[in-house]
Enzyme design. Structure first.
Site, PDB file in Angstrom:
ATOM      1  CG  ASP A   1      -0.352   0.119   2.538  1.00 46.54           C
ATOM      2  OD1 ASP A   1       0.892   0.219   2.605  1.00 46.54           O
ATOM      3  OD2 ASP A   1      -1.092   0.138   3.538  1.00 46.54           O
TER       4      ASP A   1
ATOM      5  CB  CYS B   1       0.726  -2.683   4.848  1.00 49.79           C
ATOM      6  SG  CYS B   1       0.552  -3.860   6.198  1.00 49.79           S
TER       7      CYS B   1
ATOM      8  CB  THR C   1       2.004  -3.141  11.125  1.00 48.57           C
ATOM      9  OG1 THR C   1       0.757  -3.519  10.520  1.00 48.57           O
ATOM     10  CG2 THR C   1       1.852  -1.808  11.856  1.00 48.57           C
TER      11      THR C   1
ATOM     12  CG  HIS D   1       9.549 -25.901  11.030  1.00 42.08           C
ATOM     13  ND1 HIS D   1       9.655 -26.045  12.396  1.00 42.08           N
ATOM     14  CD2 HIS D   1      10.658 -26.496  10.492  1.00 42.08           C
ATOM     15  CE1 HIS D   1      10.785 -26.701  12.678  1.00 42.08           C
ATOM     16  NE2 HIS D   1      11.413 -26.973  11.549  1.00 42.08           N
TER      17      HIS D   1
ATOM     18  NE  ARG E   1       3.204   4.068   8.319  1.00 45.83           N
ATOM     19  CZ  ARG E   1       1.915   4.311   8.091  1.00 45.83           C
ATOM     20  NH1 ARG E   1       0.982   3.738   8.843  1.00 45.83           N
ATOM     21  NH2 ARG E   1       1.539   5.109   7.100  1.00 45.83           N
TER      22      ARG E   1
ATOM     23  CG  HIS F   1       7.948 -29.513   9.392  1.00 48.73           C
ATOM     24  ND1 HIS F   1       7.678 -29.111  10.673  1.00 48.73           N
ATOM     25  CD2 HIS F   1       9.253 -29.912   9.384  1.00 48.73           C
ATOM     26  CE1 HIS F   1       8.757 -29.235  11.416  1.00 48.73           C
ATOM     27  NE2 HIS F   1       9.727 -29.723  10.659  1.00 48.73           N
TER      28      HIS F   1
HETATM   29  C1  RB5 Z   1      -1.900   2.568   6.570  1.00 48.34           C
HETATM   30  O1  RB5 Z   1      -1.900   3.749   7.310  1.00 48.34           O
HETATM   31  C2  RB5 Z   1      -1.780   1.350   7.504  1.00 48.34           C
HETATM   32  O2  RB5 Z   1      -2.938   1.209   8.262  1.00 48.34           O
HETATM   33  C3  RB5 Z   1      -1.479   0.098   6.727  1.00 48.34           C
HETATM   34  O3  RB5 Z   1      -0.342   0.295   5.966  1.00 48.34           O
HETATM   35  C4  RB5 Z   1      -1.185  -1.164   7.508  1.00 48.34           C
HETATM   36  O4  RB5 Z   1      -0.216  -0.923   8.507  1.00 48.34           O
HETATM   37  C5  RB5 Z   1      -2.302  -1.927   8.000  1.00 48.34           C
HETATM   38  O5  RB5 Z   1      -2.137  -3.035   8.539  1.00 48.34           O
END
Ligand code: RB5
Length: 143
Positions: free
Chosen positions: A8, A64, A66, A97, A108, A132
């Site tokens: 994203d 994304c 996280t 596995h 981030r 496995h």
């Molecule tokens: C975008 O701001 C953020 O919510 C997205 O990139 C992601 O971290 C969602 O899981």
């Protein structure tokens, strides 16, 4: 190995960094996004998951903010085993596995150098099979 990658807007910079470094020269297709305008990560995550599950690509990488939303999304598709990894040991074991076929990363939560190492380890690891394989088969309870 044919690979797909997607992100994203939050993952765009890390995706570009990986494409210019550890992924350079590989057989890889970018399924978007290619702009900084906000997009909904499930749109990209579902697109990539379906293309891996159909066999068009052997593996996929999703980024994304996280890695969490992408992993949740990708794992909704039968046949997808998406692992959100923030260390190299988990990246290795997710393939050895769990036969992970999608790697999720958080732009981030990871610096580019660590993300590069994670991708390198993940792409260079193979499934151990054996006991496995039976466990991985039990993951598939999609209706
Ligand atoms: C975008 O701001 C953020 O919510 C997205 O990139 C992601 O971290 C969602 O899981």
């Amino acid at each position: 190995m044919k690979i797909a990658i997607g992100s994203d807007h939050a993952g765009l910079t890390l995706k570009r960094a990986l494409l210019a470094s550890v992924l350079k020269g590989l057989d890889i297709v970018d399924l978007g996004t290619d702009s900084r305008h906000a997009v909904d990560y499930p749109d990209i995550g579902h697109r990539l998951a379906k293309s891996v599950a159909s066999g068009q690509y052997e593996r996929g990488i999703l980024i994304c903010g996280t890695g969490i939303g992408m992993a949740m999304t990708a794992n909704k598709t039968c046949g997808i085993r998406a692992a959100n990894c923030s260390d190299t040991y988990s990246a290795e074991m997710s393939v050895r596995h769990n036969d992970a076929n999608v790697l999720c990363l958080g732009s981030r939560t990871l610096g580019p150098a660590l993300a590069e190492r994670i991708v390198k380890v993940w792409l260079n690891t193979q499934f151990d099979g054996g006991r496995h394989a039976e466990r991985v088969n039990k993951i598939e309870l999609c209706s």
